[in-house]
Design a protein around this motif. Structure first.
Motif, short mmCIF file in Angstrom:
data_model
loop_
_atom_site.label_atom_id
_atom_site.label_comp_id
_atom_site.label_asym_id
_atom_site.label_seq_id
_atom_site.Cartn_x
_atom_site.Cartn_y
_atom_site.Cartn_z
N GLU A 268 0.83 -1.21 0.00
CA GLU A 268 0.00 0.00 0.00
C GLU A 268 0.86 1.26 0.00
OE1 GLU A 268 -3.77 1.89 2.51
OE2 GLU A 268 -2.52 0.31 3.39
N ASP A 269 1.93 1.26 0.81
CA ASP A 269 2.84 2.41 0.83
C ASP A 269 3.50 2.58 -0.53
OD1 ASP A 269 2.24 2.88 3.46
OD2 ASP A 269 3.98 1.79 4.25
N PHE A 270 3.87 1.47 -1.17
CA PHE A 270 4.52 1.55 -2.47
C PHE A 270 3.62 2.21 -3.51
CE2 PHE A 270 5.07 -0.42 -6.68
CZ PHE A 270 6.36 0.02 -6.97
N PHE A 271 2.36 1.79 -3.57
CA PHE A 271 1.44 2.35 -4.57
C PHE A 271 1.10 3.81 -4.24
CE2 PHE A 271 0.41 -2.18 -5.49
CZ PHE A 271 0.67 -2.14 -6.85
N GLU A 272 1.06 4.16 -2.96
CA GLU A 272 0.84 5.56 -2.61
C GLU A 272 2.01 6.43 -3.06
OE1 GLU A 272 0.15 5.74 1.55
OE2 GLU A 272 -1.92 4.99 1.44
N GLN A 273 3.23 5.97 -2.83
CA GLN A 273 4.40 6.72 -3.28
C GLN A 273 4.47 6.77 -4.80
OE1 GLN A 273 6.52 8.43 -1.39
NE2 GLN A 273 5.45 7.84 0.50
N ILE A 368 9.62 11.58 -0.98
CA ILE A 368 9.72 10.58 -2.05
C ILE A 368 11.18 10.18 -2.26
CG2 ILE A 368 9.30 10.12 -4.48
CD1 ILE A 368 6.97 12.09 -4.34
N LEU A 369 12.09 11.15 -2.25
CA LEU A 369 13.51 10.84 -2.43
C LEU A 369 14.03 9.95 -1.30
CD1 LEU A 369 14.96 14.26 -3.66
CD2 LEU A 369 15.02 12.09 -4.90
N SER A 370 13.58 10.22 -0.10
CA SER A 370 14.00 9.39 1.04
C SER A 370 13.51 7.95 0.85
CB SER A 370 13.45 9.96 2.34
OG SER A 370 13.93 11.28 2.55
N TYR A 371 12.30 7.79 0.36
CA TYR A 371 11.75 6.45 0.12
C TYR A 371 12.49 5.75 -1.02
CZ TYR A 371 8.32 2.78 -0.88
OH TYR A 371 7.70 1.57 -1.10
N PHE A 372 12.86 6.52 -2.06
CA PHE A 372 13.57 5.94 -3.20
C PHE A 372 14.94 5.38 -2.81
CE2 PHE A 372 11.55 8.05 -7.20
CZ PHE A 372 10.38 7.36 -6.92
N LYS A 373 15.52 5.88 -1.74
CA LYS A 373 16.85 5.44 -1.34
C LYS A 373 16.84 4.18 -0.49
CE LYS A 373 18.63 10.20 -1.39
NZ LYS A 373 19.16 11.32 -0.57
N THR A 374 15.64 3.64 -0.22
CA THR A 374 15.53 2.45 0.63
C THR A 374 15.51 1.18 -0.23
OG1 THR A 374 13.10 2.48 0.60
CG2 THR A 374 14.22 3.74 2.33
N LEU A 375 16.00 0.11 0.35
CA LEU A 375 15.98 -1.18 -0.34
C LEU A 375 14.55 -1.70 -0.45
CD1 LEU A 375 17.89 -3.27 -1.59
CD2 LEU A 375 17.90 -4.46 0.61
N LYS A 440 23.69 0.00 -9.64
CA LYS A 440 23.69 0.92 -10.79
C LYS A 440 23.32 2.33 -10.36
CE LYS A 440 21.66 1.53 -15.39
NZ LYS A 440 20.74 0.96 -16.41
N HIS A 441 22.39 2.45 -9.41
CA HIS A 441 21.88 3.77 -9.02
C HIS A 441 22.37 4.21 -7.64
CE1 HIS A 441 19.26 3.83 -12.53
NE2 HIS A 441 18.85 2.61 -12.22
N LYS A 442 23.39 3.51 -7.12
CA LYS A 442 24.07 3.89 -5.89
C LYS A 442 23.12 3.96 -4.70
CE LYS A 442 27.54 6.54 -8.45
NZ LYS A 442 28.20 7.86 -8.64
N ILE A 443 22.32 2.90 -4.55
CA ILE A 443 21.44 2.75 -3.40
C ILE A 443 22.07 1.75 -2.44
CG2 ILE A 443 19.13 2.03 -2.63
CD1 ILE A 443 18.08 2.90 -5.36
#
Length: 577
Positions: A268-273, A368-375, A440-443
Motif C-alpha cells: 500500500e505504501d509503495f502504490f501511494e508513493q 519521495i527521495l527518502s523512500y527511493f533510497k531504501t531497499l 547501478k543507481h548507488k542505493i
C-alpha cells in the motif's frame, strides 16, 4: 318609406290570402323587417357561417399548431436521447449564444422547416412553447415507459439476465443501475439499459426479496453482494444451488491486485508513493521537458559506451505513465516507465526539492527521495514488476472482444501455476535484480543475515533475509495466489470450458459432447435424468446436422449460432440443446 312587416301574424292574423298585393306589402323592400329576419334565418341554417363554427375553426387551427410544436419537441428529445446528449444549457435566455442542445436543436428544425418555424419558439404564446424542463422530463419519461414496455413484450415469458451495479452520485445518494440481457424471438442476444434508480436499502436480504427466479449471478466486490455467508450470492445459492456465480474475469483480475494493495501495508505504501511521484513528475510541461532532455542525454551516453543496443525500434522517447484509478493493469506501464526513467525521476525530485513552487511540494519531493533510497522500495518495484509481467498476458487476453473461452480458461490456470512457481523458486532471481539495480543507481545494499532496520531507522529482531523473503515476497505472493483462487474458482472455469463446447467457430472444432453433458449436470433442476439420456443422442444428431449445413459454416460465436438456429427452425428440432 314603407318598411312592411306588420304585426298581422301575431295579433290580428292574416286573412287576405287571395290578395297578392297584401303579401308584397308585408314582405316590403330589401331592408324591411321581413327580409332581415329571412336573411338571419338563412344564415342560421348555414352551418359554415354560424358563430360556433367560427370558434370551432379557430380551435382546430390552434390544435394543429399545438400538434406541430409537440411533434417538434418530441423529435428533438428523441434525437438527444438516441445520441446520449445533454438537454439543458447554462444560459437559455434569448440573448445567449449557446442555449443548450435542446433549444439549439429545436431552432435547427425551425430554420429548416417553414411549418415548424411559424408555430414554435418566439412566434408561439409563451405559455405554449413546450420547452420547459418539466415538459422535457415528462417526454423523456414517456420514452422510457414505451421502451420498457417494448422490452417486456420482446422478452415475453422467456428467461433473462439482470445486470445490476451500485454507485453513488455527486450528492452521495445510493443509486442502482440495471441492464437486462436476453435472447429475443429471432435468437439475437440483446442488452437493454433499463434505468438508474435511487435505493434506500442495499442489504442482501432486501435485494434477495426483490429478485425472483435467477439463472446466474455476477456482482462486484461489495460484501453485501458476493460475500461468503450472508451475502446476496449466498442467499440465492441457498435457494438454488445451480445459480453459479461468474463475474467479469477482466474485473476479477484487477481486484486481485487491489486486494494486495489494500491489505499489505508495504504494498500500500509503495502504490501511494508511486501515485505521488507521478503527480510530482508530471506536474508541468517544464518538468516533462527536463525528463525528456535528461533521458535523451543518458541514452546517447550509454550508446556511446556500448551499454545498450541500437537496433531499430529501440530507445524511443518515453515518459512516466499516469496510472488509472480503476484500471490496475495501467500500473504495469507506470512501474515499467518509472524503472526506465528512475535517474530522470530522481533528478526532477531534486529540482522540486530545491526550487519547488511551495513548501508542501518541496517536502513532498523530499519524502519521495527518502523512500527511493531504501531497499524496500527497490524490492517492491521489482516484485510488482514481476507479478504484473506474469499476469499481463492474461490481462490483455481478457480485454479482447474476440475472446477464445478455452484459451481464457487455460491462461487462468497457467497464470496460477506461474505465480506458484515464482513463490517457490523466484526469490533468488528477484534479489539479484534488486542488488543490480541498487549498484547501478548507488542505493545502499544491506547484508541479508543482519537485523532489519525500518525506513525510520528502528532496528528489529528479524533478519533482512526474513523481512524480504517471508514478510514481503512470500506474503505478497500468497495473498495474490489466494485471491486469485477465490476470484477464479474451479466451478466458474469449468462452466466456461463446458460452454465453449457449443462454440460454432472454426466449423465446430471445439464441440465436445462429454463437456455438454457435464454442463447439463450442473443444472440439475433444468434436466431430468431421462432428458440427459435423450440429450446424449440429440447432441450427436445436432453436431452432424450443423456440420453438414453450409449456412452454419462461418459463424463467429454462440450468439450467431442462436440467431441462425431460430432462423432455420433447428431450435425446434433440438430443444434440449
Amino acid at each position: 318609406m314603407q318598411q312592411g312587416g306588420r304585426d298581422v301574424f301575431v295579433t290580428r292574423g292574416f286573412d287576405t290570402w287571395s290578395k297578392k298585393k297584401s303579401l308584397k306589402d308585408h314582405e316590403g323592400k330589401v331592408d324591411s323587417r321581413h327580409n332581415k329576419a329571412k336573411q338571419k334565418c338563412e344564415n342560421l341554417v348555414k352551418k359554415n357561417q354560424s358563430i360556433s363554427e367560427a370558434f370551432h375553426k379557430q380551435t382546430e387551427v390552434e390544435a394543429s399548431n399545438y400538434q406541430i410544436r409537440l411533434r417538434a419537441t418530441i423529435d428533438t428529445c428523441r434525437f438527444l436521447l438516441k445520441n446520449t446528449l445533454p438537454f439543458r444549457g447554462h444560459d437559455e435566455s434569448d440573448g445567449s449564444l449557446s442555449k443548450g442542445l435542446f433549444i439549439e436543436q429545436l431552432s435547427f428544425l425551425m430554420d429548416h422547416n417553414e411549418i415548424i418555424y411559424n408555430v414554435t419558439l418566439q412566434i408561439t404564446p409563451k405559455n405554449e412553447k413546450l420547452t420547459s424542463p418539466k415538459i422535457q422530463k415528462e417526454i423523456v419519461q414517456c420514452f422510457s415507459k414505451e421502451i420498457i414496455k417494448f422490452i417486456c413484450e420482446e422478452i415475453g415469458k422467456d428467461v433473462f439476465v439482470i445486470l445490476v451495479d451500485e454507485s453513488s452520485n455527486v450528492s452521495k445518494k445510493e443509486q442502482m443501475t440495471m441492464v437486462l440481457r436476453y435472447v429475443n424471438i429471432l435468437g439475437i442476444v440483446k442488452e437493454r439499459f433499463v434505468g438508474v434508480v435511487h435505493v434506500n436499502d442495499t442489504s442482501s436480504l432486501t435485494l434477495k426479496e426483490a429478485i425472483d427466479s435467477v439463472r446466474g449471478q455476477g456482482y462486484d466486490v461489495a460484501s453485501n453482494m458476493q460475500g461468503a455467508f450472508n451475502s446476496l450470492k449466498a442467499l440465492i445459492l441457498k435457494d438454488n444451488p445451480s445459480t453459479y456465480y461468474v463475474h467479469c474475469f477482466a474485473h476479477q483480475l484487477q481486484l486481485v491486485v487491489v486486494a494486495v494493495a489494500k491489505n499489505h501495508d508495504g504494498a500500500e505504501d509503495f502504490f501511494e508513493q508511486l501515485a505521488l511521484v507521478v503527480n510530482v513528475v508530471c506536474a508541468s510541461c517544464k518538468i516533462k521537458d527536463i525528463i525528456q532532455e535528461s533521458y535523451k542525454g543518458r541514452v546517447q551516453k550509454e550508446i556511446g559506451n556500448g551499454e545498450i543496443d541500437t537496433r531499430r525500434g529501440l530507445n524511443q522517447e518515453i515518459s512516466l505513465v499516469i496510472a488509472g484509478d480503476t484500471k490496475w493493469s495501467s500500473h504495469y506501464k507506470t512501474i515499467t516507465s518509472l524503472k526506465n526513467l528512475f535517474p530522470e525521476a530522481v533528478k526532477v525530485l531534486n529540482y522540486v526539492q530545491g526550487e519547488g513552487s511551495s513548501l508542501h511540494n518541496q517536502n513532498q519531493a523530499y519524502g519521495i527521495l527518502s523512500y527511493f533510497k531504501t531497499l524496500d522500495f527497490v524490492f517492491y518495484l521489482h516484485l510488482m514488476l514481476e507479478i504484473f509481467g506474469l499476469i499481463d498476458t492474461l490481462s490483455r487476453h481478457l480485454q479482447r472482444k474476440d475472446q477464445d473461452i478455452l484459451e481464457t480458461a487455460s491462461l487462468v490456470k497457467v497464470t496460477m501455476k506461474t505465480l506458484k512457481a515464482l513463490r517457490n523458486n523466484g526469490f533468488p532471481s528477484i534479489l539479484e535484480k534488486v542488488f543490480s539495480f541498487c549498484q547501478k543507481h548507488k542505493i545502499k545494499i544491506v547484508e541479508m543475515p543482519e537485523c532489519y532496520v525500518t525506513p525510520r531507522n528502528r532496528r528489529t529482531k528479524i533478519t533482512n533475509q526474513h523481512h524480504f523473503e517471508v514478510d514481503i515476497f512470500k506474503t505478497v505472493l500468497d495473498m495474490q495466489i489466494q485471491e486469485f483462487g477465490n476470484r477464479f474458482s474451479e466451478v466458474s472455469i469449468n462452466l466456461l470450458e463446458y460452454m465453449s463446447a457449443l462454440s460454432p467457430c472454426n466449423a465446430f472444432s471445439m464441440f465436445d459432447k462429454s463437456k455438454l453433458v457435464k454442463l447439463s449436470e450442473l443444472y440439475k433442476t433444468d434436466f431430468t435424468a431421462l432428458e440427459r439420456v435423450y440429450l446424449d443422442g440429440q447432441l450427436e444428431t445436432y453436431y452432424h446436422s450443423l456440420i453438414d449445413d453450409e449456412r452454419f459454416a462461418n459463424l463467429k460465436g454462440i450468439a450467431d449460432l442462436s440467431r441462425l438456429m431460430v432462423e432455420t427452425g433447428k431450435h425446434c428440432s433440438f430443444p434440449l440443446v
